[in-house]
Design a protein around this motif. Structure first.
Motif, PDB file in Angstrom:
ATOM      1  N   ILE A   1       0.957  -1.177  -0.067  1.00  0.00           N
ATOM      2  CA  ILE A   1      -0.058  -0.054  -0.111  1.00  0.00           C
ATOM      3  C   ILE A   1       0.818   1.096  -0.212  1.00  0.00           C
ATOM      4  N   ALA A   2       0.523   2.207  -0.919  1.00  0.00           N
ATOM      5  CA  ALA A   2       1.397   3.491  -1.029  1.00  0.00           C
ATOM      6  C   ALA A   2       1.070   4.090   0.380  1.00  0.00           C
ATOM      7  N   PRO A   3       2.250   4.486   1.065  1.00  0.00           N
ATOM      8  CA  PRO A   3       2.048   5.208   2.510  1.00  0.00           C
ATOM      9  C   PRO A   3       1.810   6.694   2.399  1.00  0.00           C
ATOM     10  N   THR A   4       0.934   7.107   1.643  1.00  0.00           N
ATOM     11  CA  THR A   4       0.506   8.490   1.445  1.00  0.00           C
ATOM     12  C   THR A   4      -0.263   8.785   2.453  1.00  0.00           C
ATOM     13  N   GLY A   5      -0.553  10.046   2.578  1.00  0.00           N
ATOM     14  CA  GLY A   5      -1.390  10.983   3.854  1.00  0.00           C
ATOM     15  C   GLY A   5      -2.908  10.237   3.856  1.00  0.00           C
ATOM     16  N   ASP A   6      -3.291   9.544   2.822  1.00  0.00           N
ATOM     17  CA  ASP A   6      -4.588   8.976   2.847  1.00  0.00           C
ATOM     18  C   ASP A   6      -4.518   7.532   3.527  1.00  0.00           C
ATOM     19  N   ALA A   7      -3.580   6.973   3.458  1.00  0.00           N
ATOM     20  CA  ALA A   7      -3.389   5.579   4.047  1.00  0.00           C
ATOM     21  C   ALA A   7      -3.537   5.679   5.707  1.00  0.00           C
ATOM     22  N   VAL A   8      -4.393   4.550   5.880  1.00  0.00           N
ATOM     23  CA  VAL A   8      -4.847   4.154   7.362  1.00  0.00           C
ATOM     24  C   VAL A   8      -4.002   3.048   8.046  1.00  0.00           C
ATOM     25  N   LEU A   9      -3.207   3.399   9.051  1.00  0.00           N
ATOM     26  CA  LEU A   9      -2.507   2.206   9.679  1.00  0.00           C
ATOM     27  C   LEU A   9      -3.521   1.258  10.219  1.00  0.00           C
ATOM     28  N   GLU A  10      -3.201  -0.034  10.312  1.00  0.00           N
ATOM     29  CA  GLU A  10      -3.876  -1.103  11.097  1.00  0.00           C
ATOM     30  C   GLU A  10      -3.086  -1.758  11.744  1.00  0.00           C
ATOM     31  N   ILE A  11      -3.514  -2.316  13.128  1.00  0.00           N
ATOM     32  CA  ILE A  11      -2.655  -3.372  13.890  1.00  0.00           C
ATOM     33  C   ILE A  11      -2.222  -4.622  13.057  1.00  0.00           C
ATOM     34  N   GLY A  12      -1.021  -4.774  12.913  1.00  0.00           N
ATOM     35  CA  GLY A  12      -0.570  -5.868  11.997  1.00  0.00           C
ATOM     36  C   GLY A  12       0.093  -5.496  10.985  1.00  0.00           C
ATOM     37  N   ASP A  13       0.083  -4.165  10.726  1.00  0.00           N
ATOM     38  CA  ASP A  13       0.815  -3.661   9.534  1.00  0.00           C
ATOM     39  C   ASP A  13       2.125  -3.687   9.735  1.00  0.00           C
ATOM     40  N   PHE A  14       2.758  -3.985   8.603  1.00  0.00           N
ATOM     41  CA  PHE A  14       4.219  -4.007   8.366  1.00  0.00           C
ATOM     42  C   PHE A  14       4.766  -2.620   7.826  1.00  0.00           C
ATOM     43  N   ILE A  15       5.678  -1.729   8.508  1.00  0.00           N
ATOM     44  CA  ILE A  15       6.017  -0.494   7.934  1.00  0.00           C
ATOM     45  C   ILE A  15       7.487  -0.263   7.987  1.00  0.00           C
ATOM     46  N   ARG A  16       8.075   0.303   6.848  1.00  0.00           N
ATOM     47  CA  ARG A  16       9.342   0.904   6.922  1.00  0.00           C
ATOM     48  C   ARG A  16       9.590   2.023   7.404  1.00  0.00           C
ATOM     49  N   VAL A  17      10.302   2.287   8.600  1.00  0.00           N
ATOM     50  CA  VAL A  17      10.402   3.956   9.316  1.00  0.00           C
ATOM     51  C   VAL A  17      11.828   4.316   8.836  1.00  0.00           C
ATOM     52  N   VAL A  18      11.916   5.597   8.424  1.00  0.00           N
ATOM     53  CA  VAL A  18      13.260   6.147   7.967  1.00  0.00           C
ATOM     54  C   VAL A  18      13.483   7.429   8.629  1.00  0.00           C
ATOM     55  N   GLY A  19      14.624   7.536   9.420  1.00  0.00           N
ATOM     56  CA  GLY A  19      14.900   9.001  10.082  1.00  0.00           C
ATOM     57  C   GLY A  19      16.161   8.707  11.010  1.00  0.00           C
ATOM     58  N   PRO A  20      16.460   9.760  11.662  1.00  0.00           N
ATOM     59  CA  PRO A  20      17.649   9.808  12.528  1.00  0.00           C
ATOM     60  C   PRO A  20      17.376   8.931  13.679  1.00  0.00           C
ATOM     61  N   GLN A  21      18.208   7.996  14.055  1.00  0.00           N
ATOM     62  CA  GLN A  21      18.143   6.974  14.823  1.00  0.00           C
ATOM     63  C   GLN A  21      17.524   7.122  16.110  1.00  0.00           C
ATOM     64  N   GLU A  22      17.816   8.340  16.888  1.00  0.00           N
ATOM     65  CA  GLU A  22      17.025   8.618  18.239  1.00  0.00           C
ATOM     66  C   GLU A  22      15.302   8.661  17.883  1.00  0.00           C
ATOM     67  N   ASN A  23      15.121   9.384  16.888  1.00  0.00           N
ATOM     68  CA  ASN A  23      13.652   9.579  16.336  1.00  0.00           C
ATOM     69  C   ASN A  23      13.174   8.195  16.192  1.00  0.00           C
ATOM     70  N   VAL A  24      13.673   7.369  15.381  1.00  0.00           N
ATOM     71  CA  VAL A  24      12.980   6.093  14.963  1.00  0.00           C
ATOM     72  C   VAL A  24      12.708   5.295  16.214  1.00  0.00           C
ATOM     73  N   GLU A  25      13.934   5.127  17.097  1.00  0.00           N
ATOM     74  CA  GLU A  25      13.826   4.251  18.299  1.00  0.00           C
ATOM     75  C   GLU A  25      12.568   4.995  19.277  1.00  0.00           C
ATOM     76  N   LYS A  26      12.302   6.448  19.034  1.00  0.00           N
ATOM     77  CA  LYS A  26      11.387   6.841  19.748  1.00  0.00           C
ATOM     78  C   LYS A  26       9.912   6.499  19.216  1.00  0.00           C
ATOM     79  N   PHE A  27       9.902   6.316  17.941  1.00  0.00           N
ATOM     80  CA  PHE A  27       8.679   6.040  17.228  1.00  0.00           C
ATOM     81  C   PHE A  27       8.262   4.720  17.455  1.00  0.00           C
ATOM     82  N   ILE A  28       9.300   3.825  17.563  1.00  0.00           N
ATOM     83  CA  ILE A  28       9.140   2.280  17.659  1.00  0.00           C
ATOM     84  C   ILE A  28       8.371   2.303  19.011  1.00  0.00           C
TER      85      ILE A  28
END
Length: 540
Positions: A318-345
């Protein structure tokens, strides 16, 4: 001692599974019965006096078809939209071909209407067809309803065996062709998978504006992860603005990336290295804080300083545009500074899939809803139809797995759970049917024209198999593996589908099975009754 053992249904069930799987592993020239061998062991147990609660049979078919629906649902409606007419035609053609053969051949074999109807149901391995036929027989030929059950029991084993052998032999004959078709299908699927590419900005119209102002998603559904300006590499954030000759990393499907190339400039081969402290992590969404929300509302770049570059829901990209809705169980790839990524996880989920645990509450609720819908009568003129223990759960599983959730709760289950549920359900069903047939076997032998009934059932089974396969593969041009799945669906043969999936080591035929199955189920229910009405005028 033996009778005490046979009276214990738990012992009979477990020993039949053990012996059935042992027998099913024996191969002769590469062909085996697989877990369908449980049926023949069960027939033997039934002949010795064992009995099995019908709950086991019904529970087995519910488990099996619900698991199939969960597997096929994410792709079913997309496939049905493209090939719906073909699968509908296949199901109706297969059922009508079998019914016509049963009527035309019963007369020269000296068999009556009830026997013809039962042999048709057995050859098509369809309990709903038998049930609908018996219902009509009891209205018009009340003293002959037992004959339908007898002929069903005689025709069923060969009908099932012919289907099992067919789905094992055909893949062996067309092994090379199946390999080529798989490679072609993989290439087609690749068009919808995400890729990462680098581009040099040569369009001066894009310079000096922030990413938020450019609103790239209006032109193409790609996500920007990082960019290189001079010798420095930075994360792409809403306030980022590009200059000429900046190198930008974009993620999206090949088609959308091509749109981005036309918009931005030239694609370059050199891979852009990650800057120090820059992280790319794959996680599974498991937090209600982000589940059920649009990506635009989460404002990940502004709030967390990260970007979602890829989003998968099951096997679907699924294209991760602004219209996309996250669901429990979704697999996503997160990109950003290490500290920010760990915080988001910590907020959104986990790198380790915590969702291997099956939500039994959601799973059983779906099966219960399916069983309930299966028992609801639908009146069409003078005919009363039910989806039954097979059709109801399949329908619900297809719907739920297509949408993927009930409210904010995901209905997706781990593959291991689906495979276990599928195989356990199939074995329960085979054992329940087999023991019942074996229990009735002594009363059948010597009382009816068994050879003629067997011949009728065998011809109907073989004719419907080859006619169905010829139509879907040769006429409609559908691939071998998908054709075999569709044939199993057109004959509503859950056991043969189970064998097919194991033979091919591929679950994709479950989609075409699920596309043909509902139409075939309804057609068999209607034709089972029509065959009796036509037979009363054509046969004795």
């Amino acid at each position: 001692m033996l009778q005490a053992f046979l009276d214990n249904q738990i012992f009979v069930l477990l020993v039949t599974i053990f012996l059935g799987y042992g027998l099913g592993h024996i191969k002769i020239k590469g062909i085996s019965l697989g877990n369908s061998a449980c049926l023949f062991v069960a027939v033997g147990a039934g002949a010795l006096g064992a009995q099995m609660s019908p709950v086991i049979t019904n529970l087995g078919i519910i488990f099996f078809v619900y698991a199939i629906g969960l597997q096929a649902g994410p792709q079913f409606f997309r496939l049905f939209g493209r090939r719906g007419v073909k699968f509908t035609a296949l199901a109706i053609f297969t059922v009508c071909a079998g019914a016509a053969a049963a009527l035309l051949l019963a007369r020269p074999l000296g068999l009556g209407t009830s026997i013809a109807a039962g042999a048709f149901a057995g050859a098509m391995t369809s309990t709903p067809a038998l049930a609908s036929a018996i219902n009509t027989i009891e209205n018009y030929l009340p003293h002959a309803s037992g004959l339908a059950s007898v002929s069903y029991a005689i025709a069923y084993p060969f009908g099932l065996l012919s289907e099992i052998l067919f789905v094992q032999i055909v893949p062996r004959i067309y092994r090379k062709k199946i390999t080529e078709e798989r490679e072609k299908e993989a290439g087609e699927r690749e068009k919808y998978h995400f890729a990462t590419r680098q581009y040099r900005l040569t369009n001066s119209n894009l310079t000096g504006k922030t990413i938020e102002e450019l609103d790239i998603h209006k032109f193409c559904r790609v996500n920007l992860t990082r960019y290189k300006h001079g010798n420095d590499i930075h994360a792409c954030l809403p306030e980022t603005h590009f200059e000429l000759n900046d190198i930008v990393v974009a993620v999206g499907t090949p088609a959308e990336l091509e749109k981005f190339r036309i918009l931005v400039g030239e694609e370059i081969e050199a891979e852009l290295p990650r800057q120090a402290g820059f992280e790319i992590k794959d996680i599974f969404v498991s937090s209600s804080q982000v589940a059920g929300k649009h990506l635009r509302d989460l404002k990940l770049p502004e709030t967390y300083g990260v970007t979602v570059s890829r989003l998968y829901r099951g096997d679907i990209a699924i294209a991760p545009t602004g219209d996309a809705v996250l669901e429990i169980g979704d697999f996503i790839r997160v990109v950003g500074p290490q500290e920010n990524v760990e915080k988001f996880i910590k907020t959104a989920g986990s790198e380790k899939r915590r969702l291997d645990d099956t939500n039994i509450l959601i799973l059983t609720m779906g099966m219960f809803l399916g069983a309930l819908i299966g028992e609801l009568p639908v009146q069409i003129g003078s005919i009363t139809l039910k989806l039954g223990a097979a059709g109801g759960p399949l329908f619900v599983a297809l719907i739920l797995s297509h949408f993927g959730k009930i409210g904010k709760w995901s209905v997706r289950v781990p593959n291991a759970t689906k495979f276990f549920l599928r195989d356990l359900g199939l074995v329960f069903f085979l054992i329940g049917v087999g023991i019942k047939a074996g229990h009735d076997l002594p009363a059948i032998v010597g009382e009816y024209n068994i050879p003629a009934i067997f011949i009728l059932g065998a011809i109907v089974s073989i004719l419907s198999l080859f006619a169905s396969y010829f139509l879907v593969h040769r006429v409609f041009g559908i691939s071998v593996s998908q054709s075999l799945g569709a044939v199993c669906g057109a004959k509503t043969s859950s056991p043969s589908l189970g064998i097919l999936l194991k033979t091919l080591e591929d679950d994709s035929p479950a989609v075409s099975y699920a596309a043909a199955y509902p139409v075939a189920l309804i057609a068999l229910t209607i034709v089972g009754q029509l065959l009796v009405l036509l037979g009363m005028g054509f046969l004795k």
